[in-house]
Design an enzyme around this catalytic site. Structure first.
Site, mmCIF file in Angstrom:
data_model
loop_
_atom_site.group_PDB
_atom_site.id
_atom_site.type_symbol
_atom_site.label_atom_id
_atom_site.label_comp_id
_atom_site.label_asym_id
_atom_site.label_seq_id
_atom_site.Cartn_x
_atom_site.Cartn_y
_atom_site.Cartn_z
ATOM 1 N NE ARG A 20 17.807 40.189 6.041
ATOM 2 C CZ ARG A 20 19.087 40.512 6.200
ATOM 3 N NH1 ARG A 20 19.742 41.133 5.228
ATOM 4 N NH2 ARG A 20 19.717 40.233 7.335
ATOM 5 C CE LYS A 75 15.973 41.845 8.790
ATOM 6 N NZ LYS A 75 15.628 40.935 9.906
ATOM 7 C CG HIS A 100 13.044 34.479 5.235
ATOM 8 N ND1 HIS A 100 13.801 35.514 4.737
ATOM 9 C CD2 HIS A 100 13.464 34.273 6.514
ATOM 10 C CE1 HIS A 100 14.652 35.935 5.672
ATOM 11 N NE2 HIS A 100 14.462 35.198 6.756
ATOM 12 N NE ARG A 131 18.446 36.042 4.885
ATOM 13 C CZ ARG A 131 19.586 36.705 4.958
ATOM 14 N NH1 ARG A 131 20.332 36.857 3.886
ATOM 15 N NH2 ARG A 131 19.994 37.223 6.103
ATOM 16 C CG HIS A 137 22.984 36.465 10.139
ATOM 17 N ND1 HIS A 137 22.940 35.094 10.057
ATOM 18 C CD2 HIS A 137 21.773 36.899 9.684
ATOM 19 C CE1 HIS A 137 21.766 34.706 9.594
ATOM 20 N NE2 HIS A 137 21.042 35.784 9.365
ATOM 21 C CE1 TYR A 169 18.127 33.799 8.621
ATOM 22 C CE2 TYR A 169 18.888 32.092 7.138
ATOM 23 C CZ TYR A 169 18.169 33.242 7.364
ATOM 24 O OH TYR A 169 17.484 33.831 6.335
#
Length: 307
Positions: free
Chosen positions: A162, A185, A253, A256, A279, A288
């Site tokens: 990211r 995250k 993004h 990615r 993820h 994705y």
């Protein structure tokens, strides 16, 4: 409207958010959004019912009141996606409250979120990604800035990072190891292999950077020496895609997304790609990368021990 929330409900909400921070490891932005969502729900409920509710009343709210709240949110222009996220927050708070206080929260926990069309990301082609990496620095005012922008986008595409993760690297991360430990995250850590091209690109930037890259300071710097603002990389990508005639979806993004999609197209295992991206669920990786059901079953049948 938030003034209508009772002190007990406000205290319970604060305690729940503290719980999320301490035990669940949620990202701070997520916690802030959840807090706003639940405050909105509690405020609506107080006005809708003409007074504040006790904690037990918040657990046993009938489905009709919950639907009225969702209709109210949609009526003031809130998207179906945002209402679905808010409902998830309300369910989480209510389940936690029911666990502590007792009571039947079935009505809220069984409520269905409004449907919305998920926007699948649009990866670049392999050729398009290569063109971006080769030319993203062409518009830079100074050679070291060109090297910097090239290094950042190479990390996005070459390692699937990211933008926040790439810009979160410090001087201590240079020279890049063969495997990079990334905190993503929610504070979750993952190990990401680093391609030689990415290491070389970062090394070329470091060699030209005019600032002292201390171990604790940001690896990527702005023109005045401070941490690099992600908007500058977005602007560099915008200039590059306009020059190359790429679609507006060619953002940082998207690199990615492209990393994951191109790996999968080359025969990469979906589970391994999930881990590389960080993820939490395989379904996220499936969406994705734009994997269709047939491809997902093919991977499953090849990998499952009883297939």
């Amino acid at each position: 409207m938030t003034l209508a929330i009772s002190p007990a409900a406000r205290a319970a909400l604060d305690e729940w958010l503290t719980h999320l921070r301490a035990l669940d490891g949620r990202a701070e932005k997520t916690i802030t959004a959840y807090g706003a969502d639940v405050r909105g729900w509690l405020s609506f409920l107080a006005h809708h019912r003409g007074g504040t509710e006790g904690l037990s009343g918040l657990i046993t709210v009938p489905i009709t009141d919950l639907r009225a709240w969702m209709a109210h949110e949609r009526g003031r222009g809130v998207s179906a996606r945002s209402v679905a996220r808010a409902l998830s927050a309300v369910k989480g708070f209510t389940a936690w409250l029911a666990d502590r206080q007792g009571g039947d929260a079935t009505a809220i926990l069984s409520a269905r979120a409004p449907r919305f069309q998920k926007k699948l990301p649009r990866p670049l082609t392999i050729e398009g990604a290569a063109e971006v990496l080769e030319s993203v620095g062409d518009d830079a005012r100074e050679p070291w800035i060109a090297a910097r922008d090239t290094a950042v986008v190479t990390l996005l595409y070459g390692c699937g990072l990211r933008i926040s993760e790439a810009l979160g690297l410090t001087g201590a991360d240079h020279p890049l190891p063969e495997v990079l430990r990334i905190r993503g995250k929610g504070g979750k850590e993952r190990l990401v292999p680093v391609l030689p091209a990415a290491r070389a690109s970062v090394a070329a930037y470091v060699a030209q950077c005019p600032y002292d890259l201390t171990p604790e300071g940001a690896l990527f710097r702005g023109t005045r020496g401070g941490p690099l603002n992600p908007r500058l990389i977005a602007a560099a990508m915008e200039r590059t895609r306009n020059r190359l005639g790429l679609p507006a979806s060619a953002t940082p993004h998207a690199l990615r997304h492209s990393f994951a999609t191109h790996l999968l197209g080359a025969g990469g295992d979906l589970r391994a790609i999930q881990e590389l991206l960080g993820h939490a669920s395989l379904s996220t990786t499936q969406a994705y990368t734009g994997v269709d059901a047939a491809r997902l079953m093919e991977v499953y049948e090849r990998a499952h021990p009883r297939a």
